[in-house]
Scaffold this motif. Sequence first.
Motif, short mmCIF file in Angstrom:
data_model
loop_
_atom_site.label_atom_id
_atom_site.label_comp_id
_atom_site.label_asym_id
_atom_site.label_seq_id
_atom_site.Cartn_x
_atom_site.Cartn_y
_atom_site.Cartn_z
N ARG B 105 0.83 -1.32 -0.16
CA ARG B 105 -0.06 0.04 -0.07
C ARG B 105 0.95 1.24 0.07
NH1 ARG B 105 -2.82 1.20 4.92
NH2 ARG B 105 -0.60 0.75 5.50
N PHE B 109 1.39 4.06 -3.01
CA PHE B 109 0.90 5.18 -2.75
C PHE B 109 1.73 6.52 -3.14
CE2 PHE B 109 0.48 9.22 -0.36
CZ PHE B 109 -0.92 9.47 -0.41
N ARG B 113 1.84 8.90 -6.67
CA ARG B 113 2.06 10.29 -6.26
C ARG B 113 3.19 10.93 -7.19
NH1 ARG B 113 1.06 14.68 -4.09
NH2 ARG B 113 2.52 16.00 -2.66
N LEU B 123 5.48 10.42 1.32
CA LEU B 123 4.77 10.45 2.46
C LEU B 123 4.33 9.39 3.01
CD1 LEU B 123 2.98 13.68 1.09
CD2 LEU B 123 4.83 13.74 2.74
N PHE B 127 2.21 8.91 6.87
CA PHE B 127 0.57 8.39 7.00
C PHE B 127 0.53 7.02 7.39
CE2 PHE B 127 -0.36 11.27 3.05
CZ PHE B 127 0.12 12.48 3.72
N TRP B 128 1.35 6.10 7.27
CA TRP B 128 1.14 4.75 7.73
C TRP B 128 2.39 4.30 8.16
CZ3 TRP B 128 -0.50 6.08 2.57
CH2 TRP B 128 -1.92 6.12 2.55
N PHE C 14 -8.85 5.16 3.04
CA PHE C 14 -7.29 5.57 3.80
C PHE C 14 -6.49 4.14 4.01
CE2 PHE C 14 -4.83 6.13 7.82
CZ PHE C 14 -4.12 6.96 7.33
N GLY C 17 -5.10 3.20 1.06
CA GLY C 17 -4.21 3.96 0.23
C GLY C 17 -4.71 4.82 -1.09
N GLU C 18 -6.19 4.96 -1.22
CA GLU C 18 -6.86 5.45 -2.32
C GLU C 18 -6.90 6.53 -2.32
OE1 GLU C 18 -9.79 2.42 -3.07
OE2 GLU C 18 -8.28 1.08 -3.79
N LEU C 19 -6.70 7.51 -1.28
CA LEU C 19 -6.88 8.72 -1.33
C LEU C 19 -5.99 9.70 -1.69
CD1 LEU C 19 -8.72 8.87 2.50
CD2 LEU C 19 -9.93 8.99 0.09
N PRO C 20 -6.11 11.11 -2.13
CA PRO C 20 -5.16 12.16 -2.20
C PRO C 20 -4.68 12.20 -1.14
CG PRO C 20 -7.50 12.82 -3.04
CD PRO C 20 -7.61 11.44 -2.44
N ALA C 21 -3.10 12.64 -1.26
CA ALA C 21 -2.38 12.87 -0.29
C ALA C 21 -2.96 14.00 0.78
CB ALA C 21 -0.92 13.23 -0.60
N ALA C 24 -5.49 12.12 2.71
CA ALA C 24 -4.95 11.10 3.45
C ALA C 24 -4.25 11.55 4.75
CB ALA C 24 -4.04 10.17 2.51
N ALA C 25 -3.56 12.96 4.38
CA ALA C 25 -2.93 13.44 5.61
C ALA C 25 -3.93 13.98 6.74
CB ALA C 25 -2.16 14.68 5.32
N MET C 107 5.97 17.28 4.73
CA MET C 107 4.97 18.09 3.63
C MET C 107 5.44 19.46 3.52
SD MET C 107 1.22 16.45 3.98
CE MET C 107 0.25 17.89 3.70
N ILE C 125 1.33 20.74 -2.26
CA ILE C 125 0.95 19.28 -2.31
C ILE C 125 0.45 18.77 -3.82
CG2 ILE C 125 -1.49 19.49 -1.88
CD1 ILE C 125 0.18 17.08 0.25
N ASP C 126 0.43 19.81 -4.70
CA ASP C 126 0.25 19.91 -6.11
C ASP C 126 -0.90 18.64 -6.35
OD1 ASP C 126 2.10 21.62 -6.47
OD2 ASP C 126 3.63 20.23 -7.33
N GLU C 127 -2.01 19.05 -5.84
CA GLU C 127 -3.25 18.22 -6.26
C GLU C 127 -4.30 19.05 -6.62
OE1 GLU C 127 -2.70 14.01 -3.50
OE2 GLU C 127 -3.65 16.14 -2.60
#
Lengths: 193, 209, 218
Positions: B105, B109, B113, B123, B127-128, C14, C17-21, C24-25, C107, C125-127
């Motif tokens: 995972r 990620f 990214r 990152l 996060f994890w 979350f 791992g499928e959310l934008p950074a 997710a942060a 970040m 974060i460039d999203e």
Amino acid sequence: MIVGFMILPLFPLPIFLLPAGVTQLRIFEQRYLTMIKNANKTDGFIIGYANNDDEISNWGSWVDIIDFDTGDDGMLNILVRCKKLVKVSQHKRQQDKLITVKATPLLHWPEINSNKRCIPLRTQLQQLFKQHDTLNKLYATPAFYRDDWVVARWLELLPVSFENKKLFVHPNSFISAVDFLTTVILEENNLIT
Amino acid sequence: MGQSIDSMLQNKAQHAKAISMEKEIEHKAIADWLTNVAQKRDKRAFTELFRFFAPKIQRIATSKYGNESLAAEVVQETMTNVWRKAHLFDASKGAPTTWVYTVMRNVSFDLLRKIKSKKEDNLSDDFWPLVESVEEDVKVFEDHLASKEMMACIDKLPDPQKSVVKGFYFMEMSQEQLAEHLDVPLGTIKSRLRLALARLKQHMGEIHD
Amino acid sequence: MIKHHPNSELLEKFADGELPASIAAGIAIHVEMCPVCKVAVAELTEQRSAIHFESSDLEMPMSELNIASMVEEITLSDEIDIAIADKEKSISVKGEEYILPRALTNMAMSKWSSIGHLARARFSIDEEPLRASLLQIQAGGSVPEHTHKGFELTVLVDGHFEDELGIYGPGDFILLDAEHTHSPVTKDGCLCYTVANDAQHFTQGINKLLNPIGSFIY
């Protein structure tokens, strides 16, 4: 935090130090005093071999400072302990001539207990510690019960060139190290003269 | 045909039990492979891990991203991480399959990214976290006071000494000391060292060729 | 006591791992502070791994040759990764000191800029169109009543604020969409992590004049 490498200062010294090995260093030069001052921030430093032509060995010992004092001569003595062996690459010289390197942690021997061939090596090392107070001072809690610890300490102590000791950096070199030590320390009959 | 509902249920329960037994054995095997990779850099154990996980990761990533070459990259990165991080796996914290899943995972990620936002900030570990907290084995110098004392100590050094060439201690013994310690003649020590080195080099040669 | 949590759909995404950074942060900050959601994420991760890894039907076959060459390439290296002690990162905003949550330590953040009681730093974060920021509301400050054209995620990092819906404290996770109107006020001052996908829209009388603040916060 998990990291694959660190950028750390290099203390050039052809000294063979395996994980858990402790040695005393005397620090004089200003750039190294500065390095020591920052060692807490930088997670220690690397002791690695470097010759005059700026040739730097591709591995080194990543150490932490565990104690220090000023000697009778007013010099700074520090005790360092090796945390891990590292691969050394991409060295850069700073303005004050301190070298920083990219240090990638390497795996060394696993914890090894109760290898029968290590028993006499352990006994000999214990005797050596008894006879030399300097060794006792370096190791507050010697791990005689661990064969890998005993073998590593012997290798550091033996009067063998740095070049040859380098062969024991490999993670699978434990058995070779036991063979080697057994020949030097114990073998009396099979000598080919 | 004449099977009662009771016995059907019983069969089912037994089946479920058999599956969980199987899982337990499987987990044990995977955990052992991880330990062997961590401690002995055991290539055979790693091959077993690879055979078990890689085809599954390839499938998960392909179905997720619809792109086989990206999926191959996820496989490569995840398995490389398993090889580099195996010593961080702690069997008391959970199943080895869950650990490899978190590695996958995190790798996916960061990889995604990198592709989408052109960011290599990695990152995922923030996060994890793969490890909760790090036990510092060297506490002695963590002490803030000790480090302050050391600064003071350095600052007090007389100036001339700050600029002299560095000095150091070797902890290495001399051949004489070793001979004395082992109570054998110096000549014996010298020839033993020669012999030991010759054997070592021969042995290393065999390994590396 | 944390009262506001991400919903189970967000937690599941979350864990996968499928959310934008940026989002997710926000969840990672909450999970770091909330033992309940921490356990939930651990359980979800275990479930997902069981589904994907514990059935051999779900495989894409690989050739022996391919396996052998990848194994060979990977095992060539003796290098390992190690865990080192985390370095806490603290920031100082308008004389207040905060320790950043672990999720935010790496970040990249812009400089702080401020209007009135508000100070804000953006994460690069460039999203796009998502924007993530740290927002400080100083003691006694408020954000005028506004709605969101898109959505607004707020995770309280430090301090408290209250709005029409209640009082929020450290760790609270608040997700508002375009239907919600609120005007947060803080007595003791607070620091929030925010993610929005469009500027805030101020709704009331004179506050409409404040719509530039809306884009400041966004």
